[in-house]
Enzyme design. Structure first.
Site: not given
Ligand code: IVH
Length: 670
Positions: A34-36, A116, A412, A82, A112, A135
């Site tokens: 249906e979506f398609d 990765d 060298c 971080l 949180e 970034r």
């Molecule tokens: S917060 C100012 N939350 O980890 C705070 N980062 O070295 C910004 N990452 O560059 C980061 N999960 O790419 C935040 N739940 C999460 C994350 C997260 C993965 C990554 C992010 C950041 C790196 C920190």
């Protein structure tokens, strides 16, 4: 609105809704078929009525746009990283620092998952997706909008009208494990090298030129940071809940992807749960992120140069494997530094096949007491390159002998030197040792140094091979006649390269200084030196003592500088750069004033004499602040051509002064 147009609008809305239900909520309400059918109907109407084209249309999710060069975009606020912790004590130290910074014992944290993948910043204007930027180096990244549009869980229009006129949301793009495995299986079928891990494949995919390939790779996203520019939220948790209501894919508290915590025990409860269960997740995580929840608290804690003081990552313990050493080889870096590398029997480690590990230096090899064909333990921690953490001495055979460190350069054949107090050996032949010559030029042209457009490592190598250059100064004497006869060099690329080289003459002094590649003079040191000595002559004639007087410049850096500027070859090079007109003087942020101090500006629309970014820079140069959306805190709304009516209405409602380009010029006395 014509019938066709309203049907198009309706279909787009419906399809976007189904995308949301399927990819963000995981609760589809119609079948794929249906979506398609709906999508095909829309596609047909769009083909027949190209005047209604919209790059945010659901038909565009399949990609097709090809981006040859990703445009560099400066982040409105830097994208920080971080700092990491690896055990309970370190995390408790963080909690203590937070409490003492806030002078309070009760603090609320949010835990949180640490996805990765690769960080992304996405901008929405008037509720619609406008731009996605990687970034990059933290202060500027690549515009990968066309690719990010193909990620179905990234909303093209938001589900609420109560969103800021313009805001940025940041998160992590990643490749779910299943997509990763499918993609690799397909690559192997096609006789291609499989990708090493989901993280690399996410970042590789995001940088692909053809967005239709990106669309097929199954990337996904989680959002973790909302930058509204106004004060509508009091806590991070609230902002994530709101983002979820706006239609973003955010961590689900029901799945325990996000949780608040008030003590080290509660935080560790979350960490331990995920250390145990992370293998059941449909995507990879490498740790947990702990953030202070209240924005007011975050503000008090502030930032270091690299990372917020209100957040930290807890990295899961590295995995360790055992494998056999085949051979030690030696790499020669651009400064002549020798790095021994262990070549290993390939082994699977944390999802990656490991074939090589860094051994750092001679002492490290001796410390490990490494012998030929030893069995070694390899670990992968936070760093990208795995390291050897130990040797299985019992498995060693009696005829095996200790690794003998080399005495001469493998490239060298010059005798290596090791300065007092130094761990590293060096090849002192920085003039004719090939990797040093090439490495220096590669460093010179790199993004953080001279950032020469149209020139990459491959070209540098080609120029060396053809004998067209021997050092970076030779670049400035290249002509179109030199380049055009080269293979794969069309007029256009020659033009681009020569323009890039010419443009690099305007690169500020501190970056030129960094580009010289003087040993120990990194980006920060170069900035410090440029600031204190103001120009190259002064730096060149500075004594060891004068150099050491500069904040954070120690004897090691100082003597490296002195010997660089005493060397005839370096002097000749530097003089040539000067004669080509490169910047050898520090230019202070010219024209900086505090005329606009205390005022907050919102800039919107198109201007006659300024680019929007330029205008924002001018505001900051004159001491003003720039915000992304109109709020009670806004002093002026600088209105350009084509500014949205809602912005104007909001400004009027809040009594914000609306000014035009001319008024602005008056404010800054222009
Ligand atoms: S917060 C100012 N939350 O980890 C705070 N980062 O070295 C910004 N990452 O560059 C980061 N999960 O790419 C935040 N739940 C999460 C994350 C997260 C993965 C990554 C992010 C950041 C790196 C920190």
């Amino acid at each position: 609105m014509s019938d066709v147009q309203s049907r198009i609008t309706q279909l787009r809305k419906e399809l976007e809704e189904h995308n949301y239900r399927y990819y963000t909520l995981d609760q589809p309400s119609i079948s794929d078929r249906e979506f398609d059918e709906l999508l095909q109907e829309l596609q047909k109407l769009e083909d027949e009525n190209p005047q209604y084209f919209d790059e945010n249309s659901p038909t565009q999710r399949v990609g097709g746009q090809v981006t040859k060069n990703f445009e560099t975009v400066v982040h409105k606020r830097p994208m920080l990283s971080l700092s990491n912790t690896y055990n309970r004590e370190e995390l408790e130290d963080f909690i203590r620092r937070v409490k003492s910074g806030l002078e309070r014992e009760e603090v609320e944290f949010v835990c949180e998952l640490k996805y990765d993948g690769v960080a992304i910043g996405i901008t929405y204007e008037n509720g619609r997706f406008t731009q996605a930027v990687t970034r990059g180096d933290g202060s500027k990244g690549d515009d990968v909008s066309a690719n990010v549009r193909t990620i179905r869980s990234v909303p093209m229009s938001l589900r609420s009208s109560d969103v800021p006129d313009e805001f940025e949301i940041r998160g992590e793009i990643f490749m779910p494990t299943e997509s990763f495995q499918n993609m690799n299986a397909q690559r192997v079928d096609e006789g291609l090298e499989p990708f090493a891990n989901p993280r690399n494949s996410a970042s590789g995919t995001l940088k692909m030129q053809d967005s239709s390939i990106v669309a097929s790779r199954g990337l996904d996203i989680f959002l973790y940071f909302v930058l509204t520019g106004d004060k509508r939220f009091n806590t991070h948790y609230e902002s994530i809940e709101a983002a979820s209501n706006w239609g973003f894919k955010t961590p689900d508290p029901k799945k325990r992807y996000i949780e608040t915590a008030r003590s080290a025990d509660e935080i560790f409860d979350f960490i331990n749960y995920w250390d145990e269960h992370r293998r059941n997740l449909p995507f990879e995580i490498d740790g947990i992120v702990i953030k202070v929840n209240r924005y007011a608290d975050q503000e008090v804690l502030g930032y270091t140069a690299k990372s917020p003081r209100w957040a930290i990552a807890y990295k899961f313990k590295a995995e360790k494997v055992r494998t056999q050493l085949k051979e030690v080889t030696y790499q020669v870096g651009r400064t002549g530094a020798i790095t021994p590398v262990a070549n290993l029997e390939p082994v699977l480690l944390a999802g990656t096949i490991v074939k090589r590990a860094s051994l750092h230096n001679k002492d490290q090899i001796e410390k490990l007491n490494l012998h030929d064909y030893d069995y070694v333990f390899v670990e992968k921690g936070g760093e990208i390159i795995p390291k050897i953490v130990g040797v299985d001495e019992e498995a060693r055979t009696s005829e095996s002998t200790p690794i003998q460190y080399i005495t001469h350069c493998p490239e060298c054949d010059t005798e290596l030197v090791r300065e007092e107090g130094e761990a590293q050996h060096y090849c002192p032949n920085d003039i004719t040792c090939p990797p040093q010559q090439r490495g220096k030029v590669e460093h010179f042209i790199s993004r953080k140094a001279m950032d020469i457009d149209g020139l990459g490592s491959e070209t540098v190598n080609l120029l060396f091979d053809k004998g067209l250059i021997n050092n970076a100064a030779d670049l400035y004497e290249l002509t179109a006649d030199d380049l055009l006869p080269l293979d794969r060099f069309a007029e256009k690329s020659v033009d681009r390269m020569l323009t890039g080289i010419e443009a690099s003459k305007e690169i500020p002094f501190e970056r030129f200084l960094f580009a010289l590649g003087i040993r120990y003079v990194g980006e920060t040191v170069a900035k410090k030196l440029a600031k204190s000595f103001k120009n190259l002559e002064a730096l060149q004639s500075a004594s060891l003592e004068q150099l050491i007087e500069v904040d954070e410049i120690g004897e090691r850096i100082a003597s490296s500088l002195v010997s660089y500027f005493q060397d005839d070859k370096s002097l000749e090079l530097v003089n040539r750069f000067k004669s080509f007109g490169l910047q050898t003087e520090m230019i202070e942020a010219e024209g900086s004033t505090d005329r606009l101090a205390g005022s907050t500006f919102v800039v919107s629309g198109v201007f006659e004499n300024y680019e929007r970014e330029e205008l924002k820079k001018l505001i900051e140069l004159n001491g003003g602040k720039v915000a992304s959306s109109v709020s009670g805190k806004t002093t002026y709304l600088v209105a350009g051509e084509g500014m949205g009516p809602s912005k104007r209405a909001k400004a009027e409602k809040l009594g914000v002064q609306i000014i035009d380009e001319g008024d602005f010029n008056e404010l800054i006395g222009k």
